[in-house]
Write a protein that holds these residues in place. Structure first.
Motif, PDB file in Angstrom:
ATOM      1  N   ARG A 114      64.108  39.693  45.816  1.00 29.22           N
ATOM      2  CA  ARG A 114      63.035  40.658  45.561  1.00 29.22           C
ATOM      3  C   ARG A 114      62.797  40.686  44.058  1.00 29.22           C
ATOM      4  O   ARG A 114      63.696  40.981  43.292  1.00 29.22           O
ATOM      5  CB  ARG A 114      63.412  42.035  46.088  1.00 29.22           C
ATOM      6  CG  ARG A 114      63.511  42.060  47.603  1.00 29.22           C
ATOM      7  CD  ARG A 114      64.002  43.380  48.138  1.00 29.22           C
ATOM      8  NE  ARG A 114      63.160  44.507  47.819  1.00 29.22           N
ATOM      9  CZ  ARG A 114      62.151  44.944  48.568  1.00 29.22           C
ATOM     10  NH1 ARG A 114      61.869  44.325  49.686  1.00 29.22           N
ATOM     11  NH2 ARG A 114      61.442  45.992  48.205  1.00 29.22           N
ATOM     12  N   HIS A 115      61.575  40.370  43.636  1.00 30.75           N
ATOM     13  CA  HIS A 115      61.183  40.321  42.232  1.00 30.75           C
ATOM     14  C   HIS A 115      60.384  41.579  41.910  1.00 30.75           C
ATOM     15  O   HIS A 115      59.322  41.806  42.498  1.00 30.75           O
ATOM     16  CB  HIS A 115      60.329  39.086  41.941  1.00 30.75           C
ATOM     17  CG  HIS A 115      60.997  37.803  42.303  1.00 30.75           C
ATOM     18  ND1 HIS A 115      61.742  37.098  41.404  1.00 30.75           N
ATOM     19  CD2 HIS A 115      61.054  37.115  43.468  1.00 30.75           C
ATOM     20  CE1 HIS A 115      62.216  36.015  41.986  1.00 30.75           C
ATOM     21  NE2 HIS A 115      61.812  36.005  43.256  1.00 30.75           N
ATOM     22  N   TYR A 116      60.890  42.395  40.985  1.00 28.13           N
ATOM     23  CA  TYR A 116      60.217  43.628  40.578  1.00 28.13           C
ATOM     24  C   TYR A 116      59.482  43.386  39.269  1.00 28.13           C
ATOM     25  O   TYR A 116      60.075  42.914  38.304  1.00 28.13           O
ATOM     26  CB  TYR A 116      61.226  44.762  40.396  1.00 28.13           C
ATOM     27  CG  TYR A 116      61.895  45.164  41.684  1.00 28.13           C
ATOM     28  CD1 TYR A 116      61.302  46.094  42.527  1.00 28.13           C
ATOM     29  CD2 TYR A 116      63.106  44.616  42.066  1.00 28.13           C
ATOM     30  CE1 TYR A 116      61.900  46.472  43.712  1.00 28.13           C
ATOM     31  CE2 TYR A 116      63.719  44.992  43.251  1.00 28.13           C
ATOM     32  CZ  TYR A 116      63.110  45.907  44.068  1.00 28.13           C
ATOM     33  OH  TYR A 116      63.703  46.280  45.244  1.00 28.13           O
ATOM     34  N   THR A 117      58.179  43.698  39.259  1.00 23.83           N
ATOM     35  CA  THR A 117      57.340  43.515  38.078  1.00 23.83           C
ATOM     36  C   THR A 117      56.448  44.736  37.881  1.00 23.83           C
ATOM     37  O   THR A 117      56.282  45.540  38.786  1.00 23.83           O
ATOM     38  CB  THR A 117      56.428  42.274  38.225  1.00 23.83           C
ATOM     39  OG1 THR A 117      55.576  42.465  39.347  1.00 23.83           O
ATOM     40  CG2 THR A 117      57.227  41.007  38.403  1.00 23.83           C
ATOM     41  N   ARG A 118      55.885  44.849  36.702  1.00 26.27           N
ATOM     42  CA  ARG A 118      54.842  45.852  36.475  1.00 26.27           C
ATOM     43  C   ARG A 118      53.545  45.280  37.043  1.00 26.27           C
ATOM     44  O   ARG A 118      53.336  44.057  37.038  1.00 26.27           O
ATOM     45  CB  ARG A 118      54.665  46.134  34.978  1.00 26.27           C
ATOM     46  CG  ARG A 118      55.928  46.548  34.294  1.00 26.27           C
ATOM     47  CD  ARG A 118      56.181  48.014  34.448  1.00 26.27           C
ATOM     48  NE  ARG A 118      57.427  48.371  33.767  1.00 26.27           N
ATOM     49  CZ  ARG A 118      58.244  49.292  34.206  1.00 26.27           C
ATOM     50  NH1 ARG A 118      57.965  49.968  35.289  1.00 26.27           N
ATOM     51  NH2 ARG A 118      59.345  49.562  33.566  1.00 26.27           N
TER      52      ARG A 118
ATOM     53  N   GLY B 249      53.599  38.174  36.194  1.00 31.26           N
ATOM     54  CA  GLY B 249      54.308  36.919  35.949  1.00 31.26           C
ATOM     55  C   GLY B 249      55.680  37.085  35.324  1.00 31.26           C
ATOM     56  O   GLY B 249      56.438  36.126  35.241  1.00 31.26           O
ATOM     57  N   ALA B 250      56.018  38.285  34.870  1.00 34.17           N
ATOM     58  CA  ALA B 250      57.281  38.505  34.166  1.00 34.17           C
ATOM     59  C   ALA B 250      58.110  39.587  34.860  1.00 34.17           C
ATOM     60  O   ALA B 250      58.001  40.763  34.539  1.00 34.17           O
ATOM     61  CB  ALA B 250      57.001  38.908  32.723  1.00 34.17           C
ATOM     62  N   PRO B 251      58.954  39.200  35.834  1.00 34.71           N
ATOM     63  CA  PRO B 251      59.764  40.216  36.507  1.00 34.71           C
ATOM     64  C   PRO B 251      60.815  40.811  35.565  1.00 34.71           C
ATOM     65  O   PRO B 251      61.398  40.115  34.752  1.00 34.71           O
ATOM     66  CB  PRO B 251      60.424  39.462  37.654  1.00 34.71           C
ATOM     67  CG  PRO B 251      60.354  38.034  37.295  1.00 34.71           C
ATOM     68  CD  PRO B 251      59.175  37.871  36.374  1.00 34.71           C
ATOM     69  N   PHE B 252      61.027  42.121  35.674  1.00 32.07           N
ATOM     70  CA  PHE B 252      62.059  42.753  34.854  1.00 32.07           C
ATOM     71  C   PHE B 252      63.348  42.941  35.646  1.00 32.07           C
ATOM     72  O   PHE B 252      64.376  43.274  35.078  1.00 32.07           O
ATOM     73  CB  PHE B 252      61.585  44.093  34.271  1.00 32.07           C
ATOM     74  CG  PHE B 252      61.247  45.140  35.295  1.00 32.07           C
ATOM     75  CD1 PHE B 252      62.223  45.971  35.793  1.00 32.07           C
ATOM     76  CD2 PHE B 252      59.949  45.288  35.734  1.00 32.07           C
ATOM     77  CE1 PHE B 252      61.915  46.941  36.725  1.00 32.07           C
ATOM     78  CE2 PHE B 252      59.624  46.257  36.656  1.00 32.07           C
ATOM     79  CZ  PHE B 252      60.614  47.081  37.160  1.00 32.07           C
TER      80      PHE B 252
END
Length: 105
Positions: A77-81, A86-89
Protein backbone atom coordinates in the motif's frame (compact mmCIF):
# COMPACT_ATOMS: atom_id res chain seq x y z
CA UNK A 1 -58.96 20.89 0.35
CA UNK A 2 -55.60 21.72 -1.06
CA UNK A 3 -53.19 18.88 -1.80
CA UNK A 4 -50.44 18.71 0.76
CA UNK A 5 -46.81 18.38 -0.35
CA UNK A 6 -45.19 15.01 0.36
CA UNK A 7 -42.03 16.50 1.79
CA UNK A 8 -41.74 19.70 3.72
CA UNK A 9 -39.03 22.14 2.59
CA UNK A 10 -36.95 21.14 5.62
CA UNK A 11 -37.07 17.45 4.65
CA UNK A 12 -36.22 18.27 1.05
CA UNK A 13 -33.19 20.23 2.24
CA UNK A 14 -32.11 17.36 4.49
CA UNK A 15 -32.49 14.86 1.63
CA UNK A 16 -30.47 17.08 -0.71
CA UNK A 17 -27.74 17.49 1.93
CA UNK A 18 -27.54 13.73 2.49
CA UNK A 19 -27.37 13.01 -1.24
CA UNK A 20 -24.62 15.62 -1.60
CA UNK A 21 -22.69 14.03 1.30
CA UNK A 22 -22.95 10.55 -0.22
CA UNK A 23 -21.86 11.87 -3.62
CA UNK A 24 -18.81 13.53 -2.01
CA UNK A 25 -17.93 10.28 -0.21
CA UNK A 26 -18.18 8.37 -3.50
CA UNK A 27 -15.92 10.87 -5.27
CA UNK A 28 -13.32 10.63 -2.46
CA UNK A 29 -13.48 6.82 -2.64
CA UNK A 30 -12.91 6.88 -6.40
CA UNK A 31 -10.02 9.34 -5.96
CA UNK A 32 -8.32 6.79 -3.69
CA UNK A 33 -8.48 8.75 -0.43
CA UNK A 34 -7.07 6.55 2.35
CA UNK A 35 -9.94 6.85 4.83
CA UNK A 36 -12.44 5.62 2.26
CA UNK A 37 -10.22 2.81 0.96
CA UNK A 38 -9.59 0.59 3.96
CA UNK A 39 -7.17 2.58 6.10
CA UNK A 40 -8.28 2.60 9.74
CA UNK A 41 -7.88 5.74 11.88
CA UNK A 42 -5.29 4.01 14.10
CA UNK A 43 -3.12 3.51 10.98
CA UNK A 44 -3.16 7.22 10.10
CA UNK A 45 -0.04 8.21 12.04
CA UNK A 46 1.52 10.05 9.08
CA UNK A 47 4.48 11.52 10.99
CA UNK A 48 5.38 8.21 12.74
CA UNK A 49 5.37 9.63 16.26
CA UNK A 50 3.30 6.75 17.60
CA UNK A 51 0.02 8.66 17.94
CA UNK A 52 -2.65 9.25 15.31
CA UNK A 53 -3.87 12.75 16.17
CA UNK A 54 -7.18 14.27 15.13
CA UNK A 55 -5.43 16.34 12.44
CA UNK A 56 -3.78 13.24 10.96
CA UNK A 57 -7.10 11.41 10.86
CA UNK A 58 -8.74 14.37 9.08
CA UNK A 59 -5.86 14.29 6.56
CA UNK A 60 -6.51 10.57 6.05
CA UNK A 61 -10.07 11.35 4.99
CA UNK A 62 -9.23 14.37 2.83
CA UNK A 63 -5.71 14.68 1.34
CA UNK A 64 -3.89 11.33 1.70
CA UNK A 65 -4.38 8.84 -1.12
CA UNK A 66 -3.57 5.14 -1.10
CA UNK A 67 -2.89 2.80 -3.98
CA UNK A 68 -2.43 -0.92 -3.66
CA UNK A 69 -0.15 -3.12 -5.74
CA UNK A 70 0.04 -6.88 -5.67
CA UNK A 71 2.94 -9.05 -6.82
CA UNK A 72 2.22 -12.70 -6.11
CA UNK A 73 1.83 -13.09 -2.34
CA UNK A 74 3.19 -9.59 -1.64
CA UNK A 75 0.72 -6.72 -1.24
CA UNK A 76 1.98 -3.14 -0.91
CA UNK A 77 0.00 0.00 0.00
CA UNK A 78 1.57 3.28 -1.19
CA UNK A 79 0.45 6.39 0.72
CA UNK A 80 0.83 9.73 -1.08
CA UNK A 81 -0.55 13.25 -0.92
CA UNK A 82 -3.22 13.86 -3.55
CA UNK A 83 -1.13 16.60 -5.19
CA UNK A 84 2.07 14.51 -5.18
CA UNK A 85 0.93 11.12 -6.44
CA UNK A 86 4.38 10.17 -7.74
CA UNK A 87 6.19 10.48 -4.40
CA UNK A 88 4.87 8.14 -1.69
CA UNK A 89 5.75 9.13 1.87
CA UNK A 90 4.95 5.67 3.26
CA UNK A 91 4.94 2.19 1.77
CA UNK A 92 3.60 -0.76 3.75
CA UNK A 93 4.12 -4.26 2.35
CA UNK A 94 2.78 -7.58 3.58
CA UNK A 95 3.41 -11.10 2.42
CA UNK A 96 0.53 -13.50 2.89
CA UNK A 97 1.27 -17.18 2.83
CA UNK A 98 -1.53 -19.51 1.80
CA UNK A 99 -2.27 -22.23 4.33
CA UNK A 100 -1.04 -25.57 3.03
CA UNK A 101 -3.54 -28.45 3.01
CA UNK A 102 -1.26 -30.42 5.42
CA UNK A 103 -1.14 -27.61 8.02
CA UNK A 104 -4.18 -28.84 9.95
CA UNK A 105 -2.91 -32.40 10.45
Amino acid sequence: MAARARFSPRRKLLLAAMLLLFAAMLVLRLMGVAGFNGTEPRQMDWNDDGVATRDEIVQGYTVVAVSETREGARTCRHYTRLRERGAPFRVECRVEFAASPDAGR
